[in-house]
Design an enzyme around this catalytic site. Sequence first.
Site, PDB file in Angstrom:
ATOM      1  CB  THR A  62      -9.647  -8.043   0.673  1.00  0.00           C
ATOM      2  OG1 THR A  62      -8.298  -7.143   0.561  1.00  0.00           O
ATOM      3  CG2 THR A  62     -10.206  -7.256  -0.225  1.00  0.00           C
ATOM      4  CE  LYS A  66      -7.961  -8.419   5.013  1.00  0.00           C
ATOM      5  NZ  LYS A  66      -6.516  -9.388   5.139  1.00  0.00           N
ATOM      6  CG  ASP A 108      -5.061 -13.874   7.286  1.00  0.00           C
ATOM      7  OD1 ASP A 108      -5.018 -14.473   6.440  1.00  0.00           O
ATOM      8  OD2 ASP A 108      -4.905 -12.353   7.016  1.00  0.00           O
ATOM      9  N   GLY A 134       1.841  -4.098  11.408  1.00  0.00           N
ATOM     10  CA  GLY A 134       0.158  -4.244  10.568  1.00  0.00           C
ATOM     11  C   GLY A 134      -1.027  -5.408  11.129  1.00  0.00           C
ATOM     12  CG  LEU A 221       2.799 -13.261   6.300  1.00  0.00           C
ATOM     13  CD1 LEU A 221       3.205 -14.337   6.920  1.00  0.00           C
ATOM     14  CD2 LEU A 221       1.491 -12.462   6.916  1.00  0.00           C
TER      15      LEU A 221
END
Length: 278
Positions: A62, A66, A108, A134, A221
């Site tokens: 995280t 990343k 993801d 992003g 999300l």
Amino acid sequence: MIYAEVIGDPVAHSKSPLIHDFWLQKLGLEGDYRATQVPPDQLSAYFEARRGDPDWRGCNVTMPHKRSVIPFLHDGDSKDPNHPHNRIGSVNVVAPLLDGALGGVSSDVAGFLEALGGASAGLRGKHVVLIGAGGSARAVAFAMFMIDPGILSVYSRSTEKAERMLQQVHLDGMKVSVRGLHDPLPPASLLINATPLGMVGQPPLPIDLSPLADDAIIFDLVYDPVETSLLQQAKARGLRTINGLEMLIAQAAHAFVHFFGRPAPREHDAELRVLLAS
Ligand code: NAP
């Protein structure tokens, strides 16, 4: 005992330990999943130590790592702008390969596609709106390349950043457009919020959903709260909604099989959703 973990700085907020421990328990698997704080200047030492540990099955990654984990992966130094690592620009699952090198993926993309489910088939040729430019927006844009909608419109407070994001994701041949955050919406069939707006402690996403198609899907999300003001607004308009918890669970399930070699026991999703939302 075998183990996996989530690394970040900070990392205490991560929901990953709750999800993976829940699945380990349900399967009765001897294993552990922990949260490990790794400051940026210790990332190299961290991988050096873990690669020598036969019990380590890998890690979720995280913020702020990343992107910075990419050079540690066996193909992470690829200069190929078409390589998925470079197109998506982030990796959130790292696991040791048989030869001791490290492999990585962005779960993801798979998590987003799984949460979207069968709806993706109806999106070919349709208009899709993506809000945000992003990290997660890049994963969603990459997923859109696979779905092949008629046009992808990215709404962002920084149109320059959105243009740059689209260039890096390489949506060759796909029709795209960039809009300001407050521009009116088109009659789109899918709208995805990939900003933190609507999250606990953040203002709601300022948006008027009325131009959307009557059968449009709204995918937020954000998973805390599970039902954001955007989803409430969508439901009030009679639109179908998908919340961030669906993607959170789906992307974790893709990581779980990498770490523990068994599919996550998804028959317990309802119980897990309640745990995550409490
Ligand atoms: P990120 O890389 O920081 O990107 C956030 C995007 O939102 C950027 O485009 C940013 O614009 C924009 N933004 C931030 N604050 C804004 C504001 N006040 N007004 C307008 N735009 C704003 O974050 P991320 O990793 O993509 O995460 C975005 C959200 O998705 C978070 O809520 C995260 O929890 C969620 N998420 C959920 C999942 C899941 O599995 N459900 C997975 C990943 C992420 P600038 O670039 O101009 O700052």
